[in-house]
Scaffold this motif. Structure first.
Motif, PDB file in Angstrom:
ATOM      1  N   GLN A  97       7.014  -3.264   5.747  1.00 46.77           N
ATOM      2  CA  GLN A  97       7.789  -2.215   5.099  1.00 46.77           C
ATOM      3  C   GLN A  97       6.921  -1.251   4.294  1.00 46.77           C
ATOM      4  OE1 GLN A  97      11.717  -2.011   4.592  1.00 46.77           O
ATOM      5  NE2 GLN A  97      11.157  -2.654   6.656  1.00 46.77           N
ATOM      6  N   ARG A  98       5.670  -1.614   4.089  1.00 46.72           N
ATOM      7  CA  ARG A  98       4.819  -0.924   3.116  1.00 46.72           C
ATOM      8  C   ARG A  98       5.573  -0.876   1.779  1.00 46.72           C
ATOM      9  NH1 ARG A  98       2.521   3.135   2.661  1.00 46.72           N
ATOM     10  NH2 ARG A  98       0.379   2.403   2.492  1.00 46.72           N
ATOM     11  N   SER A  99       5.940  -2.053   1.339  1.00 45.14           N
ATOM     12  CA  SER A  99       6.829  -2.205   0.194  1.00 45.14           C
ATOM     13  C   SER A  99       6.070  -2.064  -1.122  1.00 45.14           C
ATOM     14  CB  SER A  99       7.510  -3.573   0.262  1.00 45.14           C
ATOM     15  OG  SER A  99       8.365  -3.769  -0.831  1.00 45.14           O
ATOM     16  N   ALA A 100       6.629  -1.264  -2.024  1.00 43.55           N
ATOM     17  CA  ALA A 100       6.110  -1.161  -3.385  1.00 43.55           C
ATOM     18  C   ALA A 100       6.785  -2.175  -4.300  1.00 43.55           C
ATOM     19  CB  ALA A 100       6.322   0.249  -3.931  1.00 43.55           C
ATOM     20  N   ARG A 114       8.803  -9.161  -6.135  1.00 43.79           N
ATOM     21  CA  ARG A 114       7.438  -8.959  -5.635  1.00 43.79           C
ATOM     22  C   ARG A 114       7.097  -7.473  -5.688  1.00 43.79           C
ATOM     23  NH1 ARG A 114       6.006 -12.810  -1.483  1.00 43.79           N
ATOM     24  NH2 ARG A 114       6.844 -14.849  -2.078  1.00 43.79           N
ATOM     25  N   TYR A 115       5.804  -7.179  -5.808  1.00 48.38           N
ATOM     26  CA  TYR A 115       5.337  -5.795  -5.836  1.00 48.38           C
ATOM     27  C   TYR A 115       4.157  -5.618  -4.892  1.00 48.38           C
ATOM     28  CZ  TYR A 115       8.349  -5.409  -9.883  1.00 48.38           C
ATOM     29  OH  TYR A 115       9.460  -5.413 -10.690  1.00 48.38           O
ATOM     30  N   GLY A 116       3.978  -4.381  -4.429  1.00 51.39           N
ATOM     31  CA  GLY A 116       2.872  -4.044  -3.539  1.00 51.39           C
ATOM     32  C   GLY A 116       2.417  -2.618  -3.769  1.00 51.39           C
ATOM     33  N   SER A 121       6.069  -3.694 -12.243  1.00 52.39           N
ATOM     34  CA  SER A 121       7.378  -3.598 -12.883  1.00 52.39           C
ATOM     35  C   SER A 121       7.434  -2.527 -13.963  1.00 52.39           C
ATOM     36  CB  SER A 121       7.766  -4.954 -13.493  1.00 52.39           C
ATOM     37  OG  SER A 121       6.847  -5.328 -14.516  1.00 52.39           O
ATOM     38  N   GLU A 122       6.285  -2.057 -14.430  1.00 49.01           N
ATOM     39  CA  GLU A 122       6.256  -1.047 -15.488  1.00 49.01           C
ATOM     40  C   GLU A 122       6.391   0.375 -14.942  1.00 49.01           C
ATOM     41  OE1 GLU A 122       6.226  -1.859 -18.761  1.00 49.01           O
ATOM     42  OE2 GLU A 122       6.424  -3.891 -17.957  1.00 49.01           O
ATOM     43  N   SER A 365      15.025  -2.291  -3.262  1.00 47.80           N
ATOM     44  CA  SER A 365      13.793  -2.082  -2.502  1.00 47.80           C
ATOM     45  C   SER A 365      13.200  -0.717  -2.806  1.00 47.80           C
ATOM     46  CB  SER A 365      14.067  -2.151  -0.987  1.00 47.80           C
ATOM     47  OG  SER A 365      14.755  -3.316  -0.618  1.00 47.80           O
ATOM     48  N   ASN A 366      11.883  -0.684  -2.969  1.00 51.53           N
ATOM     49  CA  ASN A 366      11.137   0.578  -3.000  1.00 51.53           C
ATOM     50  C   ASN A 366       9.970   0.460  -2.037  1.00 51.53           C
ATOM     51  OD1 ASN A 366      12.502   2.280  -4.891  1.00 51.53           O
ATOM     52  ND2 ASN A 366      11.769   0.950  -6.526  1.00 51.53           N
ATOM     53  N   ALA A 367       9.708   1.522  -1.291  1.00 47.79           N
ATOM     54  CA  ALA A 367       8.692   1.449  -0.246  1.00 47.79           C
ATOM     55  C   ALA A 367       8.187   2.828   0.111  1.00 47.79           C
ATOM     56  CB  ALA A 367       9.277   0.758   0.995  1.00 47.79           C
ATOM     57  N   ASN A 368       7.225   2.866   1.004  1.00 44.56           N
ATOM     58  CA  ASN A 368       6.746   4.102   1.615  1.00 44.56           C
ATOM     59  C   ASN A 368       6.494   3.822   3.087  1.00 44.56           C
ATOM     60  OD1 ASN A 368       5.615   6.543   2.336  1.00 44.56           O
ATOM     61  ND2 ASN A 368       3.621   6.080   1.425  1.00 44.56           N
ATOM     62  N   TRP A 369       7.541   3.910   3.879  1.00 45.82           N
ATOM     63  CA  TRP A 369       7.387   3.675   5.303  1.00 45.82           C
ATOM     64  C   TRP A 369       6.327   4.612   5.857  1.00 45.82           C
ATOM     65  CZ3 TRP A 369      13.320   3.624   6.622  1.00 45.82           C
ATOM     66  CH2 TRP A 369      13.873   2.398   6.184  1.00 45.82           C
TER      67      TRP A 369
END
Length: 404
Positions: A97-100, A114-116, A121-122, A365-369
């Motif tokens: 997902q290129r998940s953030a 989880r973060y990527g 979280s900040e 969810s936050n991501a950058n497909w």
């Protein structure tokens, strides 16, 4: 906000064209960025440019101004729960997902976080069209507060400039369900589409850019007879709410949701060139606060046990008001709906809030497909993840019942 050095490469195209933003940078950073070309259209940035920008749109002062959405001083609790046993490799899913950020709440407890992409979280990540569902919720609150008399009122009752346009016959309800019947092109891959051009539209002095652009659009079919996704129309909803309440959307969001529902961090909302919040997009918030908004909706949009929406509003908003041409799916009041009673807010490039009332689930969810704004492969994988979480919760319930 922390950035890896490689992420700064993505800022070059963004910073290169803005004199004020450029001058505010230190000499070393300006030198590092100077080698990269100018490109100001977000839909056509590279993946690395988006990686850098999605966490920083409100900190690029020449790109867009913003308003702050203040939070209160008492964040609502997000207590930890036992890790959720999922039938998949979460790390592999996030990589695909290129998940953030990925967060699962069950019964109000954090079951997965989880973060990527060097995000945490900040930080605040931009929402894209997830903001549409917040905007529609503000419409309901404006109805309950008496600022909007009826969902069947016409758009032109609140935005006088729309009189004589194709929107003169469109109700607020039809605007929220995207059944206005007005022509619109939402093709994110087409630089000549409406969605690519309308934010760059230059109105006459004193005119709102959204109103100026949309009032010139032709009618395609009778109002109420066709669903057509239109970010421009949600931006028009935002203008309507601001006119009806006589408050900025940022102030109204803070007053009605961000403070009383216990968001932990302030949010920011990007403004159009006319100084109006881009209500179909571009709310920056912490992932935990996106999850809190989902929990607020899951809990019936109540504050201290008191409703903030008109009676019956939420069931109407989150169940299908119109078909979208997909089996088992529909569209409510700026919410995407599922026939099993679940519903979701969705934004391009992988942003989302999924809510399953039956299972008391919220997934943020936050991501950058990497491939494109509406990547069908990434979309399908996210839908499969939602199902996997539902199955994991069902398995827990079944196991607990067997032990009783």
């Amino acid at each position: 906000m922390k950035f890896k050095k490689i992420a700064l490469v993505g800022l070059a195209a963004i910073l290169g064209a803005g004199a004020l933003g450029w001058q505010s940078l230190d000499k070393e950073t300006r030198g590092f960025l100077a080698a990269f070309p100018t490109n100001t259209d977000l839909l056509f940035w590279s993946t690395s440019q988006r990686d850098a920008a999605f966490r920083a749109l409100d900190r690029l002062p020449f790109l867009a101004k913003h308003r702050v959405v203040p939070a209160g001083d008492k964040p609502s609790a997000l207590p930890p729960g036992a890790p959720l046993a999922l039938p998949l490799d979460v790390d592999a899913y996030m990589q695909g997902q290129r998940s953030a950020a990925l967060m699962v709440l069950h019964n109000g407890q954090v079951r997965l976080e989880r973060y990527g992409l060097d995000f945490d979280s900040e930080g605040r990540w931009t929402s894209f069209s997830v903001a549409k569902s917040l905007t529609s919720t503000l419409v309901g609150m404006a109805v309950r507060d008496g600022h909007i008399k009826s969902m069947d009122d016409k758009v032109s009752d609140y935005i006088a400039e729309m009189k004589g346009s194709a929107y003169d016959d469109v109700s607020i309800r039809q605007l929220l369900t995207m059944t206005s019947g007005v022509a619109w092109n939402e093709n994110y891959d087409d630089p000549k589409s409406d969605v690519a051009q309308f934010n760059n539209h230059k109105p006459k002095d004193g005119e709102d850019a959204v109103v100026s652009y949309l009032r010139k659009l032709p009618r395609a079919v009778p109002a109420g007879t066709r669903w057509l996704y239109s970010t421009g129309e949600t931006n028009l909803v935002g203008v309507l709410v601001a006119r009806a309440t006589q408050k900025t959307l940022s102030d109204y969001l803070s007053e009605k949701i961000w403070r009383p529902a216990g968001m932990e961090q302030q949010a920011t909302w990007i403004l159009s060139k006319s100084g109006q919040e881009i209500s179909g997009c571009c709310l920056q918030a912490a992932t935990r606060d996106f999850a809190r908004f989902g929990q607020f909706i899951l809990n019936g949009a109540q504050i201290n046990g008191q409703p903030t929406l008109p009676e019956g509003w939420l069931p109407e908003a989150t169940t299908s008001r119109t078909g979208i041409g997909q089996p088992g799916r529909g569209y409510g009041y700026q919410w995407w709906t599922y026939d099993d009673g679940s519903f979701a807010a969705r934004g391009i490039f992988g942003q989302g809030i999924f809510i399953d009332p039956a299972r008391k689930l919220v997934i943020a969810s936050n991501a950058n497909w990497g491939n494109n704004a509406t990547d069908p492969t990434a979309t399908a994988a996210r839908e499969a993840f939602y199902v996997a979480v539902q199955q994991a919760v069902d398995a827990e319930v079944a196991e607990a019942a067997a032990k009783r």
